[in-house]
Design an enzyme around this catalytic site. Structure first.
Site, PDB file in Angstrom:
ATOM      1  N   VAL A  27       2.913 -20.143  16.826  1.00  0.00           N
ATOM      2  CA  VAL A  27       3.528 -20.538  18.173  1.00  0.00           C
ATOM      3  C   VAL A  27       2.693 -21.938  18.536  1.00  0.00           C
ATOM      4  CG1 VAL A  27       3.542 -20.288  20.555  1.00  0.00           C
ATOM      5  CG2 VAL A  27       4.375 -18.366  19.219  1.00  0.00           C
ATOM      6  N   ASP A 130      -0.685  -1.870   3.440  1.00  0.00           N
ATOM      7  CA  ASP A 130      -0.396  -1.481   2.078  1.00  0.00           C
ATOM      8  C   ASP A 130      -0.690  -2.494   1.132  1.00  0.00           C
ATOM      9  OD1 ASP A 130       0.702   0.874   3.610  1.00  0.00           O
ATOM     10  OD2 ASP A 130       2.791   0.074   3.155  1.00  0.00           O
ATOM     11  N   ALA A 189     -15.954   6.870  -3.644  1.00  0.00           N
ATOM     12  CA  ALA A 189     -15.220   8.206  -4.090  1.00  0.00           C
ATOM     13  C   ALA A 189     -15.322   8.805  -5.515  1.00  0.00           C
ATOM     14  CB  ALA A 189     -13.762   8.106  -3.631  1.00  0.00           C
ATOM     15  N   GLU A 190     -15.367  10.145  -5.595  1.00  0.00           N
ATOM     16  CA  GLU A 190     -15.439  10.453  -6.815  1.00  0.00           C
ATOM     17  C   GLU A 190     -13.984  10.801  -7.593  1.00  0.00           C
ATOM     18  OE1 GLU A 190     -17.712  11.937  -4.524  1.00  0.00           O
ATOM     19  OE2 GLU A 190     -19.297  11.351  -5.646  1.00  0.00           O
TER      20      GLU A 190
HETATM   21  O1  F6P Z   1       3.616   0.389   5.460  1.00  0.00           O
HETATM   22  C1  F6P Z   1       2.546   0.461   6.388  1.00  0.00           C
HETATM   23  C2  F6P Z   1       2.666   2.224   6.724  1.00  0.00           C
HETATM   24  O2  F6P Z   1       1.735   2.372   7.544  1.00  0.00           O
HETATM   25  C3  F6P Z   1       2.768   3.003   5.462  1.00  0.00           C
HETATM   26  O3  F6P Z   1       1.370   2.805   4.836  1.00  0.00           O
HETATM   27  C4  F6P Z   1       3.119   4.092   5.730  1.00  0.00           C
HETATM   28  O4  F6P Z   1       3.726   5.030   4.608  1.00  0.00           O
HETATM   29  C5  F6P Z   1       4.297   3.915   6.609  1.00  0.00           C
HETATM   30  O5  F6P Z   1       3.789   2.578   7.238  1.00  0.00           O
HETATM   31  C6  F6P Z   1       4.319   4.980   7.815  1.00  0.00           C
HETATM   32  O6  F6P Z   1       5.338   4.498   8.724  1.00  0.00           O
HETATM   33  P1  F6P Z   1       5.779   5.116  10.108  1.00  0.00           P
HETATM   34  O7  F6P Z   1       4.819   4.697  11.066  1.00  0.00           O
HETATM   35  O8  F6P Z   1       7.169   4.603  10.268  1.00  0.00           O
HETATM   36  O9  F6P Z   1       5.630   6.612   9.804  1.00  0.00           O
END
Ligand code: F6P
Length: 323
Positions: A27, A130, A189-190
């Site tokens: 913006v 993600d 983490a293991e």
């Molecule tokens: O894409 C982001 C995310 O948080 C993913 O990691 C997860 O699988 C999904 O969205 C969860 O979506 P919602 O909030 O619709 O359950």
């Protein structure tokens, strides 16, 4: 530089920390160049419903530090149809909007690509915890999501080590494992279970079971939600098949909220400004990104035609360091 009268901006798909910083940058960059900026509420749904608001420099004041998205987000099925996309473009023309900035994840950028194909100029800004957008090194929100997870891993480790009891932590990431891999490596983490690596469950259970023989009194196990086994199921199997008592924490939506890290705010500010620069230079049809700390742009084709990949070296390293 071409004159553009009105540019629209929307956030779509799952929210990600730093989206607000990106809106602010889009913006204010537009306003800086004398463009009229329009915020579209509720993602693509708002485009179909004509839920629009004019935005100026002050509309985006005091939001750089806020998680979520002030423009709201929404899952809109209609926009995936030809008719929905045509209606969206018709509404954009009706509102005098010449081009659109779409801030979102893989599917949202794919919609932007379709609108572009139908000759409506779009630029995409990658935003998703993600970090699963092919070719894009880092999406807005990934760093914050990671830091949130690491904070929880550290807390859980305190109590796991005090009781010498293993802990399973289930993280998001949909059908990809970047969040799990990076947080697992950073959290020491293991075991890290991700969709990209179909490990044999029996081998994993054996590894955890044999921990004490390597002087490991407990294990931290990171499970990506898309790995094919849930944290709860793994907990049951550890108990039933190996007699190991562990605890499970599903981090869920805690990973999506919260104030963006400095890294995400800077990334969002740079990408937002770059998106406007591209549109004003008539270079639509791109997704903005950073490579080696330099602004770059990807074609929609690059980011939508394949699946993202994990870093194999990082995966190997996480195994080597967890002996
Ligand atoms: O894409 C982001 C995310 O948080 C993913 O990691 C997860 O699988 C999904 O969205 C969860 O979506 P919602 O909030 O619709 O359950």
């Amino acid at each position: 530089m071409m004159t553009m009268d009105r540019i629209g901006v929307l956030t779509s798909g799952a929210d990600a920390p730093g989206m607000n910083a990106a809106i602010r940058s889009v913006v204010r960059s537009g306003v800086y160049y004398g463009v009229e900026m329009v915020g579209i509420k509720y993602g693509f749904q708002g485009l179909l419903n004509e839920s629009l608001e004019k935005m100026d420099a002050s509309s985006v004041g005091s939001i750089i530090q806020r998680g979520g998205t002030i423009l709201q987000s929404y899952t809109c099925d209609e926009i995936y149809t030809d008719a929905g996309q045509e209606k969206a473009i018709e509404n954009l023309h009706k509102q005098g909007i010449d081009s659109l900035v779409v801030i979102g994840g893989r599917e949202d950028l794919a919609v932007a690509a379709s609108l572009q194909k139908k000759d409506f100029p779009c630029v995409g800004i990658p935003a998703t915890i993600d970090n699963d957008i092919p070719g894009v090194a880092e999406a807005i929100g990934f760093d914050t999501g990671l830091n949130t997870i690491i904070d929880y891993i550290d807390r859980i480790r305190d109590t796991a080590s005090s009781h010498e009891k293993s802990s399973i932590i289930e993280v998001m990431g949909r059908d990809t494992g970047n969040l799990a891999l990076w947080s697992g490596l950073a959290g020491g983490a293991e075991n890290i279970l991700i969709p990209e690596k179909k490990e044999d469950m029996n081998t994993i259970i054996e590894q955890i079971k044999s921990g004490p023989s390597r002087d490991k009194r407990y294990s931290i196990i990171i499970v990506a939600e898309g790995s094919g086994v849930s944290g709860i199921d793994l907990n049951t199997r550890l108990k039933e098949e190996a007699g190991i008592e562990s605890r499970v924490t599903v981090l869920g939506h805690t990973q999506r909220g919260g104030a963006p890290t400095a890294r995400d705010r800077v990334l969002a500010s740079r990408l937002g400004a770059h998106a406007i620069d591209l549109l004003l230079a008539q270079e639509s049809g791109k997704v903005v990104g950073l490579k080696n700390n330099k602004l770059v742009s990807h074609t929609f084709e690059e980011v939508t035609s394949q699946m993202s990949k994990i870093d194999e070296g990082m995966y190997e390293l996480s195994g080597r360091l967890s002996i």
